[in-house]
Design a protein around this motif. Structure first.
Motif, PDB file in Angstrom:
ATOM      1  N   ALA A 171       2.992   5.583   7.039  1.00 20.74           N
ATOM      2  CA  ALA A 171       1.595   5.359   6.674  1.00 20.74           C
ATOM      3  C   ALA A 171       1.432   4.072   5.884  1.00 20.74           C
ATOM      4  CB  ALA A 171       1.083   6.545   5.857  1.00 20.74           C
ATOM      5  N   VAL A 172       2.329   3.828   4.945  1.00 21.87           N
ATOM      6  CA  VAL A 172       2.258   2.611   4.144  1.00 21.87           C
ATOM      7  C   VAL A 172       2.437   1.379   5.036  1.00 21.87           C
ATOM      8  CG1 VAL A 172       3.358   1.300   2.283  1.00 21.87           C
ATOM      9  CG2 VAL A 172       3.040   3.770   2.040  1.00 21.87           C
ATOM     10  N   GLN A 173       3.430   1.424   5.915  1.00 19.13           N
ATOM     11  CA  GLN A 173       3.682   0.282   6.801  1.00 19.13           C
ATOM     12  C   GLN A 173       2.535   0.063   7.777  1.00 19.13           C
ATOM     13  OE1 GLN A 173       7.458   1.871   8.127  1.00 19.13           O
ATOM     14  NE2 GLN A 173       8.589   0.270   7.066  1.00 19.13           N
ATOM     15  N   ALA A 174       1.943   1.160   8.254  1.00 16.28           N
ATOM     16  CA  ALA A 174       0.821   1.042   9.189  1.00 16.28           C
ATOM     17  C   ALA A 174      -0.380   0.356   8.541  1.00 16.28           C
ATOM     18  CB  ALA A 174       0.418   2.416   9.713  1.00 16.28           C
ATOM     19  N   GLU A 175      -0.458   0.423   7.217  1.00 16.77           N
ATOM     20  CA  GLU A 175      -1.537  -0.250   6.488  1.00 16.77           C
ATOM     21  C   GLU A 175      -1.173  -1.687   6.128  1.00 16.77           C
ATOM     22  OE1 GLU A 175      -4.561   0.630   5.955  1.00 16.77           O
ATOM     23  OE2 GLU A 175      -4.386   2.651   6.808  1.00 16.77           O
ATOM     24  N   GLY A 176      -0.029  -2.159   6.622  1.00 16.29           N
ATOM     25  CA  GLY A 176       0.365  -3.540   6.393  1.00 16.29           C
ATOM     26  C   GLY A 176       1.043  -3.785   5.060  1.00 16.29           C
ATOM     27  N   VAL A 177       1.577  -2.741   4.463  1.00  8.63           N
ATOM     28  CA  VAL A 177       2.224  -2.848   3.157  1.00  8.63           C
ATOM     29  C   VAL A 177       3.710  -2.522   3.317  1.00  8.63           C
ATOM     30  CG1 VAL A 177       2.282  -1.944   0.795  1.00  8.63           C
ATOM     31  CG2 VAL A 177       0.091  -2.212   1.985  1.00  8.63           C
ATOM     32  N   ASN A 178       4.570  -3.292   2.675  1.00  7.06           N
ATOM     33  CA  ASN A 178       6.003  -3.016   2.709  1.00  7.06           C
ATOM     34  C   ASN A 178       6.314  -1.782   1.869  1.00  7.06           C
ATOM     35  OD1 ASN A 178       6.786  -5.246   4.328  1.00  7.06           O
ATOM     36  ND2 ASN A 178       6.616  -6.591   2.541  1.00  7.06           N
ATOM     37  N   VAL A 179       7.383  -1.091   2.239  1.00 12.60           N
ATOM     38  CA  VAL A 179       7.768   0.107   1.503  1.00 12.60           C
ATOM     39  C   VAL A 179       9.271   0.119   1.283  1.00 12.60           C
ATOM     40  CG1 VAL A 179       7.944   1.502   3.620  1.00 12.60           C
ATOM     41  CG2 VAL A 179       7.623   2.643   1.414  1.00 12.60           C
ATOM     42  N   ALA A 180       9.670   0.490   0.084  1.00 17.63           N
ATOM     43  CA  ALA A 180      11.068   0.765  -0.229  1.00 17.63           C
ATOM     44  C   ALA A 180      11.172   2.275  -0.383  1.00 17.63           C
ATOM     45  CB  ALA A 180      11.481   0.057  -1.516  1.00 17.63           C
ATOM     46  N   ALA A 181      11.718   2.930   0.631  1.00 19.14           N
ATOM     47  CA  ALA A 181      11.744   4.397   0.680  1.00 19.14           C
ATOM     48  C   ALA A 181      13.087   4.908   0.169  1.00 19.14           C
ATOM     49  CB  ALA A 181      11.499   4.873   2.104  1.00 19.14           C
ATOM     50  N   VAL A 182      13.047   5.619  -0.945  1.00 14.81           N
ATOM     51  CA  VAL A 182      14.260   6.161  -1.564  1.00 14.81           C
ATOM     52  C   VAL A 182      14.278   7.669  -1.334  1.00 14.81           C
ATOM     53  CG1 VAL A 182      15.581   6.402  -3.696  1.00 14.81           C
ATOM     54  CG2 VAL A 182      14.163   4.355  -3.319  1.00 14.81           C
ATOM     55  N   PRO A 183      15.298   8.196  -0.629  1.00 11.47           N
ATOM     56  CA  PRO A 183      15.329   9.642  -0.354  1.00 11.47           C
ATOM     57  C   PRO A 183      15.890  10.444  -1.517  1.00 11.47           C
ATOM     58  CG  PRO A 183      17.214   8.586   0.664  1.00 11.47           C
ATOM     59  CD  PRO A 183      16.401   7.485   0.024  1.00 11.47           C
TER      60      PRO A 183
END
Length: 270
Positions: free
Chosen positions: A23-35
Motif C-alpha cells: 500500500a505504501v509503495q502503491a502511493e509512491g512512497v518508499n518503505v523499509a519493512a521490518v518483520p
C-alpha cells in the motif's frame, strides 16, 4: 519519502507488512519493512507454519535500519503486530531512539492487541504498548475493542468515544483513529472510521459489506502513513485511506476471495 514499517509478515494473504508495504509503495512512497514474524498465513487459519522472529534478530534488523541512515530519511515510523514481549521491548527501544534522533519523525502506533472481545497477543505485549509505545505516539489506530481496553471505558456513542480518547491520551496530544465503529447514531448498514483530534471528531462512514477479510486495519494504517509521508494533514490522510480500503473491499467481494484483493481485477482501474 520513506515509511519505516515494523510488523508481521506472511507468505499467503495480506496482513501486517504483507498488506502495508504494498500500500505504501502503491502511493509512491518508499518503505523499509521490518518483520517481527514470518508466518505462512494469518493465525486464524486451521494450520500455521513459521514463527515469531527471535528478539535478537529483530533488534539486529533495527540496528541495520539505523546504520543505513533510514531514520534520517523517514517521515513516518509505523509499529503493528510485535509477536513477543521481547520484540515489543526492542521495538520500543528503537522508536525512542528514532524520535530523539529525528524529532520531525511521526510515530504511528497500531496497537494490534485484540478484536471481537478477545486479546490475542502474548502476555507482556499489552504492557509495552500501554506504557512505552502509546506515550511516544503521535497517532494511534486502535479498533473499537482495543480503544475500550486501553482506555478502560466502554464506547456506545460519540461522547463515550471522546472520553476514551482523552483517557488514552492522559493529558498529552495524540490523535486517535478508531476503526470498525458503530455508534448509537451511526446510520444503519454503515461502518465508521473516526478520527479524534484534540476532542474534535471527523467521521468517515462506508457501507458495511458482508465480508470480513484479514488485514484491513494493517492496510489502513499503511495507507495513512503513506499519505502523511506525502505531506497530507491527518484528516485528509484518513479520508483517503478509508476510500481506498472500501474500494479494496468492493474488489474483494466481487472477486469472491477470502483474502483482500489488493491488485485490481483485470480490466479495472486501480
Amino acid at each position: 519519502m520513506l515509511v519505516i514499517s515494523i510488523q508481521s509478515q506472511v507468505v499467503h494473504g495480506h496482513v501486517g507488512n504483507s498488506a502495508a508495504a504494498y500500500a505504501v509503495q502503491a502511493e509512491g512512497v518508499n518503505v523499509a519493512a521490518v518483520p517481527t514474524t514470518l508466518l505462512s498465513n494469518h493465525p486464524r487459519y486451521p494450520s500455521l507454519r513459521g514463527r515469531v522472529l527471535e528478539t535478537e534478530l529483530v533488534a539486529d534488523l533495527l540496528r541495520g535500519v539505523e546504520e543505513r541512515g533510514l531514520v534520517d530519511e523517514a517521515a513516518v515510523v509505523v509499529t503493528g503486530y510485535l509477536g513477543s514481549p521481547g520484540n515489543a521491548a526492542v521495538v520500543a527501544d528503537f522508536v525512542e531512539r528514532a524520535l530523539v534522533h529525528n524529532p520531525k519523525l511521526v510515530y504511528l502506533c497500531d496497537p494490534v492487541i485484540g478484536d471481537d472481545g478477545h486479546v490475542y497477543v502474548a502476555d507482556g505485549i499489552l504492557d509495552v504498548v500501554r506504557h512505552r509505545l502509546l506515550p511516544a505516539a503521535n497517532l494511534t489506530t486502535p479498533n473499537r475493542f482495543e480503544l475500550e481496553l486501553l482506555a478502560g471505558l466502554s464506547i456506545a456513542d460519540a461522547q463515550d468515544l471522546r472520553a476514551a480518547c482523552a483517557a488514552l491520551a492522559k493529558g498529552r496530544r495524540i490523535d486517535v483513529v478508531a476503526t470498525g465503529c458503530t455508534l448509537a447514531d451511526t446510520a444503519e448498514g454503515q461502518l465508521e472510521t473516526i478520527l479524534c483530534a484534540d476532542g474534535h471528531l471527523s467521521r468517515f462512514a462506508t457501507p458495511r459489506l458482508p465480508i470480513r477479510p484479514y488485514g484491513t486495519g494493517d492496510l489502513l494504517t499503511g495507507l495513512i502513513a503513506a499519505h502523511l509521508a506525502k505531506g497530507e494533514v491527518t484528516d485528509v490522510a484518513v479520508q483517503l485511506a478509508v476510500e481506498t480500503i472500501f474500494a479494496v473491499l468492493v474488489r474483494t467481494q466481487e472477486a469472491g476471495t477470502a483474502e483482500m484483493r489488493l491488485v485490481p481485477l483485470p480490466g479495472r482501474k486501480p
